[in-house]
Write a protein that holds these residues in place. Sequence first.
Motif, PDB file in Angstrom:
ATOM      1  N   UNK A  24      12.634  59.271 -20.976  1.00  0.00           N
ATOM      2  CA  UNK A  24      13.762  58.380 -20.653  1.00  0.00           C
ATOM      3  C   UNK A  24      13.273  57.104 -19.979  1.00  0.00           C
ATOM      4  N   UNK A  25      12.376  57.271 -19.007  1.00  0.00           N
ATOM      5  CA  UNK A  25      11.832  56.091 -18.315  1.00  0.00           C
ATOM      6  C   UNK A  25      11.086  55.185 -19.289  1.00  0.00           C
ATOM      7  N   UNK A  26      10.303  55.790 -20.188  1.00  0.00           N
ATOM      8  CA  UNK A  26       9.551  55.012 -21.165  1.00  0.00           C
ATOM      9  C   UNK A  26      10.486  54.218 -22.077  1.00  0.00           C
ATOM     10  N   UNK A  27      11.570  54.856 -22.517  1.00  0.00           N
ATOM     11  CA  UNK A  27      12.525  54.162 -23.382  1.00  0.00           C
ATOM     12  C   UNK A  27      13.167  52.997 -22.660  1.00  0.00           C
ATOM     13  N   UNK A  28      13.544  53.196 -21.392  1.00  0.00           N
ATOM     14  CA  UNK A  28      14.176  52.113 -20.620  1.00  0.00           C
ATOM     15  C   UNK A  28      13.215  50.942 -20.448  1.00  0.00           C
ATOM     16  N   UNK A  29      11.966  51.250 -20.085  1.00  0.00           N
ATOM     17  CA  UNK A  29      10.974  50.183 -19.895  1.00  0.00           C
ATOM     18  C   UNK A  29      10.712  49.447 -21.204  1.00  0.00           C
ATOM     19  N   UNK A  30      10.580  50.202 -22.303  1.00  0.00           N
ATOM     20  CA  UNK A  30      10.333  49.580 -23.605  1.00  0.00           C
ATOM     21  C   UNK A  30      11.502  48.691 -24.012  1.00  0.00           C
ATOM     22  N   UNK A  31      12.722  49.143 -23.745  1.00  0.00           N
ATOM     23  CA  UNK A  31      13.896  48.331 -24.091  1.00  0.00           C
ATOM     24  C   UNK A  31      13.921  47.041 -23.304  1.00  0.00           C
ATOM     25  N   UNK A  32      13.524  47.106 -22.017  1.00  0.00           N
ATOM     26  CA  UNK A  32      13.511  45.898 -21.193  1.00  0.00           C
ATOM     27  C   UNK A  32      12.444  44.907 -21.668  1.00  0.00           C
ATOM     28  N   UNK A  33      11.262  45.442 -21.981  1.00  0.00           N
ATOM     29  CA  UNK A  33      10.165  44.575 -22.407  1.00  0.00           C
ATOM     30  C   UNK A  33      10.440  43.962 -23.786  1.00  0.00           C
ATOM     31  N   UNK A  34      11.016  44.751 -24.660  1.00  0.00           N
ATOM     32  CA  UNK A  34      11.224  44.306 -26.046  1.00  0.00           C
ATOM     33  C   UNK A  34      12.615  43.717 -26.271  1.00  0.00           C
ATOM     34  N   UNK A  35      13.314  43.367 -25.222  1.00  0.00           N
ATOM     35  CA  UNK A  35      14.687  42.883 -25.363  1.00  0.00           C
ATOM     36  C   UNK A  35      14.822  41.695 -26.312  1.00  0.00           C
ATOM     37  N   UNK A  36      13.987  40.665 -26.215  1.00  0.00           N
ATOM     38  CA  UNK A  36      14.141  39.543 -27.159  1.00  0.00           C
ATOM     39  C   UNK A  36      14.007  39.971 -28.619  1.00  0.00           C
ATOM     40  N   UNK A  37      13.022  40.822 -28.889  1.00  0.00           N
ATOM     41  CA  UNK A  37      12.835  41.283 -30.262  1.00  0.00           C
ATOM     42  C   UNK A  37      14.010  42.133 -30.724  1.00  0.00           C
ATOM     43  N   UNK A  38      14.538  42.951 -29.813  1.00  0.00           N
ATOM     44  CA  UNK A  38      15.682  43.786 -30.170  1.00  0.00           C
ATOM     45  C   UNK A  38      16.916  42.944 -30.464  1.00  0.00           C
ATOM     46  N   UNK A  39      17.120  41.907 -29.682  1.00  0.00           N
ATOM     47  CA  UNK A  39      18.266  41.025 -29.937  1.00  0.00           C
ATOM     48  C   UNK A  39      18.157  40.363 -31.304  1.00  0.00           C
ATOM     49  N   UNK A  40      16.934  39.988 -31.675  1.00  0.00           N
ATOM     50  CA  UNK A  40      16.733  39.388 -32.993  1.00  0.00           C
ATOM     51  C   UNK A  40      16.998  40.407 -34.106  1.00  0.00           C
TER      52      UNK A  40
END
Length: 304
Positions: A24-40
């Motif tokens: 869960x922690x890994x997913x949260x951190x990855x989502x925060x770091x990759x936020x710009x790419x995810x928005x795209x």
Amino acid sequence: MSVLRENGSRELQARRTDVGIGVVVLVIVAAAVLRPALEDLLDRPAVAHWATIFVSIAVQAMPFLVLGVTISAAIAAFVPAGFLPRLLPDQPALAVPVAALAGAALPGCECGSVPIARRLVSRGAPAAAALTFLLSAPAINPVVLVATAVAFPGQPEVVGARFLASLLAATAVGLVWSRFGQHDLLQAGGFLIIGAATAATLQTAVPRSVLDTVSGSTVLAVVALAALAVLMAICSEADAFIAASLTQFSLTSRLAFMVVGPMVDVKLIALQAGTFGGRFALRFAPLTFASAVASSVLVGWWLL
């Protein structure tokens, strides 16, 4: 020996909890770091469609999953250990159907039914009756049936079909096991996310022509969704919402998905092997799968 086994079980559960928290922690951190790419990515129609299906399934199913876990924990905490075995007749032929119906009164996840079944055996209940309860409790309890009604609004026949097919499969397995099975059993949230993601991927990434080909064949559709239920390993409080999203498939094949899943899947096979022994799991899982598929086809042909 029993103390060592209990300590080992606690250590394994603790490791699983630590791994779950880490994921869960890994997913949260990855989502925060990759936020710009995810928005795209979410600006793309296919990904947006996938995300919509995924979120809708997860949000619909989560309250029932939480309710089921809460009730299961309350039962474990407040129901005396010797209460359930006293309700069962001594004769397996009578104890099996009683145990199957008793499953309707005890809401909870299929994972929780495995240790309850072992407790029943340790307290002197017939092994076949305990195994019948193991199969029926997560499949026909009130939380699961209400969740199915919510997932399939205006289709009460689906709720009735799930109840009847699951009850029939659990009873059949129990009766067969009482006659031919081994009797020395004592010797021997994350899944919801995986399920929602898998269903969303099927709806988005798999070509429509492939789904139409599979869903167009009655036999192939039933076998495909039954096998999918084994692999996806979704908790029974949530699987109706996954089934409801697979609109390309017939109601009978989706019934098979809902009947098979709570009775036999990859996590249950592993849990049963660890609790009752590998030889038990190798014999019990195929018997349960065949019985669940057969009862789904029979009840689906009759009611759906």
